[in-house]
Design an enzyme around this catalytic site. Structure first.
Site, PDB file in Angstrom:
ATOM      1  N   GLU A  91      -3.516  -2.794   9.720  1.00 17.17           N
ATOM      2  CA  GLU A  91      -2.226  -3.375   9.737  1.00 17.17           C
ATOM      3  C   GLU A  91      -2.446  -4.596   9.263  1.00 17.17           C
ATOM      4  O   GLU A  91      -3.604  -5.395   9.218  1.00 17.17           O
ATOM      5  CB  GLU A  91      -1.723  -3.048  11.208  1.00 17.17           C
ATOM      6  CG  GLU A  91      -1.538  -1.718  11.748  1.00 17.17           C
ATOM      7  CD  GLU A  91      -0.433  -1.370  11.106  1.00 17.17           C
ATOM      8  OE1 GLU A  91       0.601  -1.443  10.832  1.00 17.17           O
ATOM      9  OE2 GLU A  91      -0.797   0.076  10.506  1.00 17.17           O
ATOM     10  N   THR A 115       0.862  -1.154   0.155  1.00 13.66           N
ATOM     11  CA  THR A 115      -0.150   0.036   0.164  1.00 13.66           C
ATOM     12  C   THR A 115       0.768   1.279   0.050  1.00 13.66           C
ATOM     13  O   THR A 115       0.842   2.100  -0.934  1.00 13.66           O
ATOM     14  CB  THR A 115      -1.045  -0.123   1.205  1.00 13.66           C
ATOM     15  OG1 THR A 115      -1.517  -1.187   1.414  1.00 13.66           O
ATOM     16  CG2 THR A 115      -1.820   1.287   1.298  1.00 13.66           C
ATOM     17  N   GLU A 153       8.274  10.830   9.427  1.00 16.17           N
ATOM     18  CA  GLU A 153       6.740  11.397   9.370  1.00 16.17           C
ATOM     19  C   GLU A 153       5.485  10.470   9.328  1.00 16.17           C
ATOM     20  O   GLU A 153       4.552  10.686   9.692  1.00 16.17           O
ATOM     21  CB  GLU A 153       7.007  12.687   8.398  1.00 16.17           C
ATOM     22  CG  GLU A 153       5.741  13.298   8.175  1.00 16.17           C
ATOM     23  CD  GLU A 153       5.576  14.231   9.326  1.00 16.17           C
ATOM     24  OE1 GLU A 153       4.671  13.898  10.285  1.00 16.17           O
ATOM     25  OE2 GLU A 153       6.468  15.310   9.709  1.00 16.17           O
ATOM     26  N   GLY A 201      -6.809  -0.600   2.203  1.00 22.25           N
ATOM     27  CA  GLY A 201      -5.363  -0.591   2.841  1.00 22.25           C
ATOM     28  C   GLY A 201      -5.134   0.278   4.109  1.00 22.25           C
ATOM     29  O   GLY A 201      -4.119   0.549   4.075  1.00 22.25           O
ATOM     30  N   ASP A 240      -1.669  -0.045  17.702  1.00 18.22           N
ATOM     31  CA  ASP A 240      -1.147   0.956  16.757  1.00 18.22           C
ATOM     32  C   ASP A 240      -1.059   2.309  17.223  1.00 18.22           C
ATOM     33  O   ASP A 240      -0.117   3.059  16.943  1.00 18.22           O
ATOM     34  CB  ASP A 240      -1.780   0.681  15.425  1.00 18.22           C
ATOM     35  CG  ASP A 240      -1.557   1.738  14.413  1.00 18.22           C
ATOM     36  OD1 ASP A 240      -0.454   1.446  13.780  1.00 18.22           O
ATOM     37  OD2 ASP A 240      -2.152   2.609  14.239  1.00 18.22           O
ATOM     38  N   GLY A 280      -0.530   9.326   9.431  1.00 18.27           N
ATOM     39  CA  GLY A 280      -0.523   9.026   8.055  1.00 18.27           C
ATOM     40  C   GLY A 280       0.005  10.666   7.123  1.00 18.27           C
ATOM     41  O   GLY A 280       1.218  10.968   7.360  1.00 18.27           O
ATOM     42  N   LYS A 317       1.983   5.003  17.834  1.00 19.17           N
ATOM     43  CA  LYS A 317       2.288   6.293  17.513  1.00 19.17           C
ATOM     44  C   LYS A 317       2.139   7.397  18.529  1.00 19.17           C
ATOM     45  O   LYS A 317       2.971   8.397  18.656  1.00 19.17           O
ATOM     46  CB  LYS A 317       0.836   6.660  16.622  1.00 19.17           C
ATOM     47  CG  LYS A 317       1.010   5.895  15.314  1.00 19.17           C
ATOM     48  CD  LYS A 317      -0.399   5.967  14.523  1.00 19.17           C
ATOM     49  CE  LYS A 317      -0.541   5.123  13.361  1.00 19.17           C
ATOM     50  NZ  LYS A 317      -1.723   4.857  12.888  1.00 19.17           N
TER      51      LYS A 317
HETATM   52  P1  NAP Z   1       1.783  -3.795   2.965  1.00 19.97           P
HETATM   53  O1  NAP Z   1       0.531  -3.688   1.946  1.00 19.97           O
HETATM   54  O2  NAP Z   1       1.270  -5.154   3.603  1.00 19.97           O
HETATM   55  O3  NAP Z   1       3.150  -3.893   2.022  1.00 19.97           O
HETATM   56  C1  NAP Z   1       4.112  -4.382   2.723  1.00 19.97           C
HETATM   57  C2  NAP Z   1       5.346  -4.712   1.652  1.00 19.97           C
HETATM   58  O4  NAP Z   1       6.402  -5.431   2.540  1.00 19.97           O
HETATM   59  C3  NAP Z   1       4.734  -5.662   0.688  1.00 19.97           C
HETATM   60  O5  NAP Z   1       5.291  -5.108  -0.769  1.00 19.97           O
HETATM   61  C4  NAP Z   1       5.289  -6.919   1.013  1.00 19.97           C
HETATM   62  O6  NAP Z   1       5.823  -7.830  -0.312  1.00 19.97           O
HETATM   63  C5  NAP Z   1       6.730  -6.499   1.553  1.00 19.97           C
HETATM   64  N1  NAP Z   1       7.056  -7.707   2.674  1.00 19.97           N
HETATM   65  C6  NAP Z   1       6.256  -7.817   3.636  1.00 19.97           C
HETATM   66  N2  NAP Z   1       6.791  -8.897   4.585  1.00 19.97           N
HETATM   67  C7  NAP Z   1       8.064  -9.190   3.763  1.00 19.97           C
HETATM   68  C8  NAP Z   1       9.168  -9.855   4.208  1.00 19.97           C
HETATM   69  N3  NAP Z   1       9.201 -10.827   5.132  1.00 19.97           N
HETATM   70  N4  NAP Z   1      10.190  -9.605   3.270  1.00 19.97           N
HETATM   71  C9  NAP Z   1      10.298  -9.149   2.045  1.00 19.97           C
HETATM   72  N5  NAP Z   1       9.227  -8.182   1.947  1.00 19.97           N
HETATM   73  C10 NAP Z   1       8.119  -8.207   2.509  1.00 19.97           C
HETATM   74  O7  NAP Z   1       1.826  -2.818   4.143  1.00 19.97           O
HETATM   75  P2  NAP Z   1       1.557  -1.380   3.953  1.00 19.97           P
HETATM   76  O8  NAP Z   1       0.205  -1.207   4.342  1.00 19.97           O
HETATM   77  O9  NAP Z   1       2.222  -0.634   2.876  1.00 19.97           O
HETATM   78  O10 NAP Z   1       2.557  -0.969   5.301  1.00 19.97           O
HETATM   79  C11 NAP Z   1       3.795  -0.728   5.395  1.00 19.97           C
HETATM   80  C12 NAP Z   1       4.337  -0.152   6.541  1.00 19.97           C
HETATM   81  O11 NAP Z   1       3.819   1.248   6.574  1.00 19.97           O
HETATM   82  C13 NAP Z   1       4.043  -0.837   7.960  1.00 19.97           C
HETATM   83  O12 NAP Z   1       5.023  -0.664   9.055  1.00 19.97           O
HETATM   84  C14 NAP Z   1       2.591   0.052   8.370  1.00 19.97           C
HETATM   85  O13 NAP Z   1       2.515   0.125   9.542  1.00 19.97           O
HETATM   86  C15 NAP Z   1       3.145   1.389   7.808  1.00 19.97           C
HETATM   87  N6  NAP Z   1       2.007   2.512   7.683  1.00 19.97           N
HETATM   88  C16 NAP Z   1       1.123   1.948   6.841  1.00 19.97           C
HETATM   89  C17 NAP Z   1       0.023   2.941   6.428  1.00 19.97           C
HETATM   90  C18 NAP Z   1      -1.340   2.483   5.768  1.00 19.97           C
HETATM   91  O14 NAP Z   1      -2.211   3.165   5.565  1.00 19.97           O
HETATM   92  N7  NAP Z   1      -1.340   1.212   5.016  1.00 19.97           N
HETATM   93  C19 NAP Z   1       0.023   4.058   7.160  1.00 19.97           C
HETATM   94  C20 NAP Z   1       1.100   4.656   7.741  1.00 19.97           C
HETATM   95  C21 NAP Z   1       2.083   3.664   7.952  1.00 19.97           C
HETATM   96  P3  NAP Z   1       4.638  -8.627  -1.148  1.00 19.97           P
HETATM   97  O15 NAP Z   1       3.301  -7.769  -1.249  1.00 19.97           O
HETATM   98  O16 NAP Z   1       5.362  -9.125  -2.400  1.00 19.97           O
HETATM   99  O17 NAP Z   1       4.255  -9.603   0.062  1.00 19.97           O
HETATM  100  N1  HSE Z   2      -3.419   0.860  10.405  1.00 17.77           N
HETATM  101  C1  HSE Z   2      -3.114   2.595  10.558  1.00 17.77           C
HETATM  102  C2  HSE Z   2      -4.331   3.057  10.645  1.00 17.77           C
HETATM  103  C3  HSE Z   2      -2.297   2.932   9.295  1.00 17.77           C
HETATM  104  O1  HSE Z   2      -5.585   2.550  10.570  1.00 17.77           O
HETATM  105  O2  HSE Z   2      -4.225   4.118  11.259  1.00 17.77           O
HETATM  106  C4  HSE Z   2      -1.790   4.278   9.439  1.00 17.77           C
HETATM  107  O3  HSE Z   2      -0.721   4.150  10.477  1.00 17.77           O
END
Ligand code: NAP
Ligand code: HSE
Length: 438
Positions: free
Chosen positions: A190, A13, A129, A187, A201, A134, A205
């Site tokens: 978590e 995501t 950041e 997306g 979560d 977000g 933060k």
């Molecule tokens: P996500 O959609 O699940 O993406 C995770 C990525 O990491 C995918 O490309 C996955 O590859 C790769 N990955 C996962 N495990 C792996 C491993 N063991 N080895 C190598 N690659 C691996 O997660 P996300 O929502 O983008 O979140 C990523 C981070 O940002 C997290 O720390 C989350 O807390 C943070 N975050 C998320 C948001 C949100 O709105 N989603 C907002 C703020 C912060 P594959 O797809 O090929 O499996």
């Molecule tokens: N899972 C988190 C949320 C993503 O819903 O706020 C952003 O950090």
């Protein structure tokens, strides 16, 4: 000038959103940063899925260490999540002299002290950041914009998934499970949505904001965490009748005896701006002694809002590459050798107001018993409603709002109330914050 080469760990995501925003706004970003910021390579697990997302031009690998060990990469962006592999990768990137950008609040809340120390020793930056709220630039605001202030408290809706769930359940009457599934599809959630639902979560933060606001080291094990899984429609409804909204709030407050650090469902007066922040939107209120209360709001989760913060960090790091490492903005706002050991208070020592709901047998003397228990513990009642019993029911709901008191007194009061023969079942307790600007 030579472009800055970025290596993305993860193209999910946030990783996907980051690539999209960097590509779409490349011209503007270069004009702001002073040089091109190019994604040179990325690592994922599923190559086929990633190729579809990124197109043919990007080098994509399945071993993330190929990215952190690549001498051509200047900045590693960690967007994998979790705190085992991600910690290893971030520490390795730092050891290799690379700057790091991460959206990983869990990693920083648990291992931030070690990571920032390693970065300090190596003279590299770790920017985060996107880890809090977000797309809202709250880290920048707290660390730089409000730097003149002695921060008094910070309170925020800092989990998009739970705010989305609470809003959709209230406004559309949808079930918890169906709204959670929608949040996952969008997306927001978590990888393990328990982290969202149970307030973990938000506590990650909050720990980061508390460290920056008060100049303390990370100590996540001392945070009090309570999620929304036990909230009932009934309580949401009664809170509305009393003029309040229930939000999952992260609150950190400076008090004479220590720092409060707590996440829990909270009644907030419905007239406050923050009580009307709905859906995936987040909002953070910060009270500084000089500026008073300020509020920051925006999308707290999702691909491009989060990418907005990741790219802002990439530009920041690019601009500061040539600056003296000793004179950069410190990771936690305060100089690393000037952090304070102010204690984090246990939840029993926290002071706040309370919503109490109990089911009582409708007979004389019950109210007198309740009010005596509260009075004996110096707890004063602010408002009370008694609901009419439904037809054929022997019990009625009584809802009380208390004035501010210390949590250990409420715990004692609840234990005594639950021991009364006139009370059926347990007392429901939800904390209440006025969040006034004084
Ligand atoms: P996500 O959609 O699940 O993406 C995770 C990525 O990491 C995918 O490309 C996955 O590859 C790769 N990955 C996962 N495990 C792996 C491993 N063991 N080895 C190598 N690659 C691996 O997660 P996300 O929502 O983008 O979140 C990523 C981070 O940002 C997290 O720390 C989350 O807390 C943070 N975050 C998320 C948001 C949100 O709105 N989603 C907002 C703020 C912060 P594959 O797809 O090929 O499996
Ligand atoms: N899972 C988190 C949320 C993503 O819903 O706020 C952003 O950090």
């Amino acid at each position: 000038m030579k472009p800055i080469n970025v290596g993305l760990l993860g193209l999910g995501t946030v990783g996907g959103g980051t690539l999209t925003v960097l590509r779409r706004n490349a011209g503007e970003i270069t004009r702001r940063a002073g040089r091109e910021i190019t994604v040179k390579m990325a690592s994922v697990r599923d190559l086929e899925k990633a190729r579809k997302m990124a197109g043919p031009d990007l080098e994509i690998v399945t071993d993330p260490f190929d990215v952190v060990n690549n001498p051509d990469i200047d900045i590693v962006v960690e967007l994998i999540g979790g705190y085992t592999l991600s910690k290893e990768l971030v520490l390795k990137a730092i050891a290799n002299g690379k700057h790091v950008v991460t959206a990983n609040k869990a990693l920083l809340a648990l291992h931030g002290n070690e990571i920032f120390q390693a970065a300090q020793d190596k003279g590299v930056m770790v920017a985060f950041e996107a880890a809090v709220a977000g797309g809202i630039p709250i880290i920048k605001a707290l660390r730089e914009g409000l730097t003149a202030n002695r921060i008094e408290w910070i309170a925020g809706i800092i989990n998009g998934t739970t705010n989305f769930i609470l809003s959709e359940m209230r406004d559309k009457g949808l079930s918890f499970d169906s709204v959670l599934a929608e949040a996952q599809k969008l997306g927001y959630a978590e990888a393990d949505p328990t982290f969202d639902i149970e307030g973990i979560d938000a506590a990650h933060k909050l720990m980061i904001m508390s460290a920056i606001g008060f100049g303390i080291p990370m100590q996540f094990d001392k945070a009090y965490t309570e999620g929304i899984s036990k909230l009932t429609r009934e309580d949401i409804q009664y809170a509305e009748e009393l003029g309040y909204r229930i939000k999952l709030l992260g609150i950190t407050k400076r008090t004479p005896s220590g720092i409060e650090l707590r996440v829990h469902p909270t009644l907030i007066p419905a007239k406050r701006l923050i009580a009307n922040v709905e859906g995936v939107m987040n909002a953070v209120l910060v009270k500084g002694d000089a500026v008073g209360a300020t509020m920051y709001t925006g999308r707290g989760a999702g691909a491009e809002p989060t990418a907005s913060a990741v790219v802002a960090d990439l530009v920041d790091v690019t601009r500061m590459l040539t600056s003296d490492p000793e004179n950069r903005v410190p990771h936690l706002a305060f100089q690393p050798d000037a952090l304070s050991d102010t204690p984090i208070l246990p939840i029993a020592e926290v002071r706040t107001s309370y919503y109490l709901r109990m089911r009582v047998y409708d007979k004389p003397g019950v109210l007198a018993d309740l009010t005596r228990i509260l009075a004996d513990l110096d707890i004063s009642i602010d408002a009370m409603i008694q609901k009419e019993p439904s037809e054929g029911e022997e019990q009625v709901n009584i809802i009380m709002l208390t004035h501010e008191t210390v949590e250990k007194n409420i715990n004692q009061a609840i234990a005594k109330i639950e021991a009364l023969s006139s009370i059926a079942g347990n007392v429901t307790r939800i904390r209440l914050e006025e969040l006034g600007s004084n």
